[in-house]
Design a protein around this motif. Structure first.
Motif, PDB file in Angstrom:
ATOM      1  N   THR A   1       0.834  -1.204   0.000  1.00 31.09           N
ATOM      2  CA  THR A   1       0.000   0.000   0.000  1.00 31.09           C
ATOM      3  C   THR A   1       0.866   1.249   0.000  1.00 31.09           C
ATOM      4  N   ILE A   2       1.857   1.291   0.886  1.00 33.19           N
ATOM      5  CA  ILE A   2       2.756   2.437   0.974  1.00 33.19           C
ATOM      6  C   ILE A   2       3.498   2.641  -0.351  1.00 33.19           C
ATOM      7  N   LEU A   3       4.042   1.568  -0.890  1.00 33.90           N
ATOM      8  CA  LEU A   3       4.868   1.691  -2.087  1.00 33.90           C
ATOM      9  C   LEU A   3       4.045   2.120  -3.301  1.00 33.90           C
ATOM     10  N   ASP A   4       2.842   1.573  -3.439  1.00 35.29           N
ATOM     11  CA  ASP A   4       2.001   1.965  -4.568  1.00 35.29           C
ATOM     12  C   ASP A   4       1.593   3.431  -4.482  1.00 35.29           C
ATOM     13  N   LEU A   5       1.271   3.896  -3.287  1.00 35.17           N
ATOM     14  CA  LEU A   5       0.899   5.299  -3.111  1.00 35.17           C
ATOM     15  C   LEU A   5       2.094   6.213  -3.352  1.00 35.17           C
ATOM     16  N   ALA A   6       3.268   5.812  -2.872  1.00 35.34           N
ATOM     17  CA  ALA A   6       4.462   6.648  -3.011  1.00 35.34           C
ATOM     18  C   ALA A   6       4.885   6.798  -4.471  1.00 35.34           C
ATOM     19  N   LYS A   7       4.689   5.750  -5.261  1.00 36.21           N
ATOM     20  CA  LYS A   7       5.026   5.850  -6.686  1.00 36.21           C
ATOM     21  C   LYS A   7       4.219   6.964  -7.351  1.00 36.21           C
ATOM     22  N   LEU A   8       2.968   7.098  -6.952  1.00 31.36           N
ATOM     23  CA  LEU A   8       2.139   8.170  -7.500  1.00 31.36           C
ATOM     24  C   LEU A   8       2.542   9.526  -6.933  1.00 31.36           C
ATOM     25  N   LEU A   9       2.874   9.539  -5.657  1.00 31.10           N
ATOM     26  CA  LEU A   9       3.223  10.795  -4.991  1.00 31.10           C
ATOM     27  C   LEU A   9       4.483  11.419  -5.582  1.00 31.10           C
ATOM     28  N   ALA A  10       5.350  10.594  -6.171  1.00 29.28           N
ATOM     29  CA  ALA A  10       6.599  11.096  -6.744  1.00 29.28           C
ATOM     30  C   ALA A  10       6.423  11.626  -8.169  1.00 29.28           C
ATOM     31  N   LEU A  11       5.170  11.685  -8.654  1.00 33.23           N
ATOM     32  CA  LEU A  11       4.906  12.176 -10.011  1.00 33.23           C
ATOM     33  C   LEU A  11       4.561  13.669 -10.006  1.00 33.23           C
ATOM     34  N   LYS A  12       4.936  14.356 -11.083  1.00 32.94           N
ATOM     35  CA  LYS A  12       4.560  15.767 -11.244  1.00 32.94           C
ATOM     36  C   LYS A  12       3.051  15.922 -11.348  1.00 32.94           C
ATOM     37  N   ASN A  13       2.416  15.012 -12.081  1.00 36.90           N
ATOM     38  CA  ASN A  13       0.984  15.131 -12.344  1.00 36.90           C
ATOM     39  C   ASN A  13       0.170  14.157 -11.490  1.00 36.90           C
ATOM     40  N   CYS A  14       0.599  13.980 -10.233  1.00 35.73           N
ATOM     41  CA  CYS A  14      -0.088  13.026  -9.359  1.00 35.73           C
ATOM     42  C   CYS A  14      -1.500  13.467  -9.000  1.00 35.73           C
ATOM     43  N   ASP A  15      -1.824  14.740  -9.217  1.00 29.40           N
ATOM     44  CA  ASP A  15      -3.181  15.196  -8.931  1.00 29.40           C
ATOM     45  C   ASP A  15      -4.176  14.769 -10.007  1.00 29.40           C
ATOM     46  N   GLN A  16      -3.680  14.111 -11.069  1.00 22.36           N
ATOM     47  CA  GLN A  16      -4.545  13.649 -12.159  1.00 22.36           C
ATOM     48  C   GLN A  16      -4.735  12.130 -12.088  1.00 22.36           C
ATOM     49  N   VAL A  17      -4.949  11.605 -10.901  1.00 24.97           N
ATOM     50  CA  VAL A  17      -4.932  10.158 -10.725  1.00 24.97           C
ATOM     51  C   VAL A  17      -5.967   9.448 -11.600  1.00 24.97           C
ATOM     52  N   ALA A  18      -7.159  10.000 -11.725  1.00 24.30           N
ATOM     53  CA  ALA A  18      -8.179   9.352 -12.557  1.00 24.30           C
ATOM     54  C   ALA A  18      -7.732   9.290 -14.013  1.00 24.30           C
ATOM     55  N   ALA A  19      -7.165  10.381 -14.504  1.00 23.12           N
ATOM     56  CA  ALA A  19      -6.710  10.420 -15.896  1.00 23.12           C
ATOM     57  C   ALA A  19      -5.528   9.491 -16.117  1.00 23.12           C
ATOM     58  N   LEU A  20      -4.664   9.358 -15.114  1.00 23.04           N
ATOM     59  CA  LEU A  20      -3.505   8.466 -15.239  1.00 23.04           C
ATOM     60  C   LEU A  20      -3.960   7.018 -15.429  1.00 23.04           C
ATOM     61  N   TYR A  21      -4.915   6.582 -14.619  1.00 28.71           N
ATOM     62  CA  TYR A  21      -5.359   5.191 -14.695  1.00 28.71           C
ATOM     63  C   TYR A  21      -6.280   4.936 -15.883  1.00 28.71           C
ATOM     64  N   ALA A  22      -6.840   5.995 -16.437  1.00 26.85           N
ATOM     65  CA  ALA A  22      -7.669   5.852 -17.640  1.00 26.85           C
ATOM     66  C   ALA A  22      -6.837   5.928 -18.913  1.00 26.85           C
ATOM     67  N   GLY A  23      -5.525   6.168 -18.761  1.00 26.74           N
ATOM     68  CA  GLY A  23      -4.661   6.289 -19.933  1.00 26.74           C
ATOM     69  C   GLY A  23      -4.779   7.620 -20.629  1.00 26.74           C
ATOM     70  N   GLU A  24      -5.362   8.608 -19.951  1.00 31.12           N
ATOM     71  CA  GLU A  24      -5.568   9.920 -20.557  1.00 31.12           C
ATOM     72  C   GLU A  24      -4.473  10.918 -20.188  1.00 31.12           C
ATOM     73  N   ALA A  25      -3.570  10.525 -19.281  1.00 31.62           N
ATOM     74  CA  ALA A  25      -2.434  11.358 -18.890  1.00 31.62           C
ATOM     75  C   ALA A  25      -1.204  10.466 -18.795  1.00 31.62           C
ATOM     76  N   VAL A  26      -0.041  11.028 -19.098  1.00 32.06           N
ATOM     77  CA  VAL A  26       1.219  10.283 -19.078  1.00 32.06           C
ATOM     78  C   VAL A  26       1.975  10.617 -17.795  1.00 32.06           C
ATOM     79  N   PRO A  27       2.388   9.610 -17.014  1.00 31.61           N
ATOM     80  CA  PRO A  27       3.122   9.885 -15.769  1.00 31.61           C
ATOM     81  C   PRO A  27       4.441  10.610 -16.033  1.00 31.61           C
ATOM     82  N   GLU A  28       4.740  11.599 -15.184  1.00 32.81           N
ATOM     83  CA  GLU A  28       6.001  12.330 -15.256  1.00 32.81           C
ATOM     84  C   GLU A  28       6.634  12.359 -13.875  1.00 32.81           C
ATOM     85  N   LYS A  29       7.877  11.943 -13.765  1.00 30.75           N
ATOM     86  CA  LYS A  29       8.557  11.869 -12.468  1.00 30.75           C
ATOM     87  C   LYS A  29       8.912  13.265 -11.977  1.00 30.75           C
ATOM     88  N   ALA A  30       8.653  13.536 -10.691  1.00 29.55           N
ATOM     89  CA  ALA A  30       8.958  14.841 -10.110  1.00 29.55           C
ATOM     90  C   ALA A  30      10.199  14.791  -9.232  1.00 29.55           C
TER      91      ALA A  30
END
Length: 371
Positions: A88-117
């Motif tokens: 749980t911690i590791l999965d959440l942290a992977k998202l938290l380290a992204l620039k666009n982590c506030d777009q979680v719905a779009a990320l999982y829908a394939g509508e946004a590309v993850p970018e490392k922050a």
């Protein structure tokens, strides 16, 4: 051309003090962990960075709702995210380290590309997730009633720290479910059509280590696991390397609707489906890599090849008795819903199945495991 990668640097430490000293934690870092992990191991060190406790944002498996609540307090960006915990911690942290982590719905829908922050340091505290060396983050998507995995290179941790001290306080049940998860990871990755000689080497070494440890525990009792925890921690990371390259498959795909609806821990929900999927694979194709796997399991279990899968099931039930799906609350009416969810939402995982499983076969597996 197939490739094989080990992306994060992997470091081993004797204890938490050595880990902290080597890392040089500053006020720009952020630690995401659990309070029951942090207080006994790190509180007395008076670390200068902010610390967030995941359980204050929700319980159970990671979800989109939990992440949104966490994000409100995370005050990103940070110099580094240091994730100390289980899946749980590791999965959440992977998202938290992204620039666009506030777009979680779009990320999982394939509508946004993850970018490392910022860099991510992963410190596993269970013997099974393997998430510390993969580029996948799995969330329960509450509005959809299922789980989905987001896979992208931006989700790879930059460093992994293996600290056996952090696993010693793991209660037996969590040890069992997490290490069973690791075993399922490597069985699925060994059978994956994307497997390479390198991923198989990691898989089969991890299988040998886990089953050797299980045989000791089955013989000598639960406490016999303590001196073996370092071995299980390494085997879990090796499992992550293997499935991070070759992928997980139908066991995970079928477990996701179960875990999402009945809030069952990931390792346990996988375990509930594991033997059912394997039996159906064997009905369809017992040769090829399945024959190789059976031979490796036979050697690890010191049994005749014809007895292998019965011997494996008996051993695993000594480690943790498997429950039929009905004991989790699953009803006959759920089975069609689960089957539809797998066929509609889990194509990424089902593509890695040892042999193709159609809707009728998926429904059959659920039916056989119901009672």
């Amino acid at each position: 051309m197939q490739e094989f990668r080990i992306r994060p640097a992997i470091r081993q430490y004797d204890d938490c003090a050595q880990f902290v000293s080597d890392l040089g934690i500053t006020g720009d870092d952020l630690i995401l962990t659990n309070e029951y992990i942090f207080r006994p191991h790190f509180e007395s060190m008076r670390l200068p960075c902010p610390v967030l406790y995941q359980e204050r944002y929700g319980s159970g498996e990671p979800s989109d709702d939990m992440f949104r609540a966490l994000l409100a307090d995370a005050a990103c960006p940070h110099g580094r995210i240091i994730a100390i915990g289980g899946g749980t911690i590791l999965d959440l942290a992977k998202l938290l380290a992204l620039k666009n982590c506030d777009q979680v719905a779009a990320l999982y829908a394939g509508e946004a590309v993850p970018e490392k922050a910022c860099p991510l340091i992963a410190v596993p505290t269970t013997c099974g997730t393997g998430s510390e060396v993969t580029n996948v983050s799995v969330l329960s998507l509450v509005s959809l009633g299922t789980k989905k995995g987001l896979a992208h290179d931006a989700l790879y941790p930059d460093m992994v720290a293996l600290v056996p001290d952090l696993v010693k306080g793991l209660p037996y049940r969590f040890f069992a479910t997490s290490s069973l998860d690791a075993l399922i990871h490597v069985v699925e990755s060994a059978l994956s059509p994307k497997a390479t000689p390198f991923s198989k080497a990691y898989a089969y070494q991890a299988i040998a280590t886990i089953l050797a440890g299980y045989r000791v525990i089955a013989r000598d009792g639960e406490e016999a696991r303590t001196p073996l925890l370092g071995d299980f921690l390494i085997a879990s990371t090796m499992a992550g390397i293997s499935f991070g390259n070759a992928g997980c498959a139908a066991v995970h795909a079928l477990s996701y609707p179960l875990g999402a609806k009945y809030h069952i821990a990931h390792g346990e929900s996988n375990y509930a489906l594991f033997m059912g999927v394997m039996r159906n694979y064997l009905e369809l194709q017992s040769g090829g890599e399945m024959g190789t796997l059976t031979g490796r399991l036979s050697a690890a279990l010191s049994c005749a090849p014809a007895e292998t899968w019965c011997a494996l099931e008996a051993l695993l039930n000594r480690i943790l008795p498997r429950r039929p799906l009905c004991e989790y609350g699953v009803t006959q009416e759920d089975l069609d819903e689960f089957t539809d969810s797998v066929m509609e939402n889990q194509g990424r995982l089902m593509a890695n199945a040892f042999v193709p499983l159609d809707r009728a076969r998926v429904s059959k597996i659920y039916q056989e495991l119901l009672k």
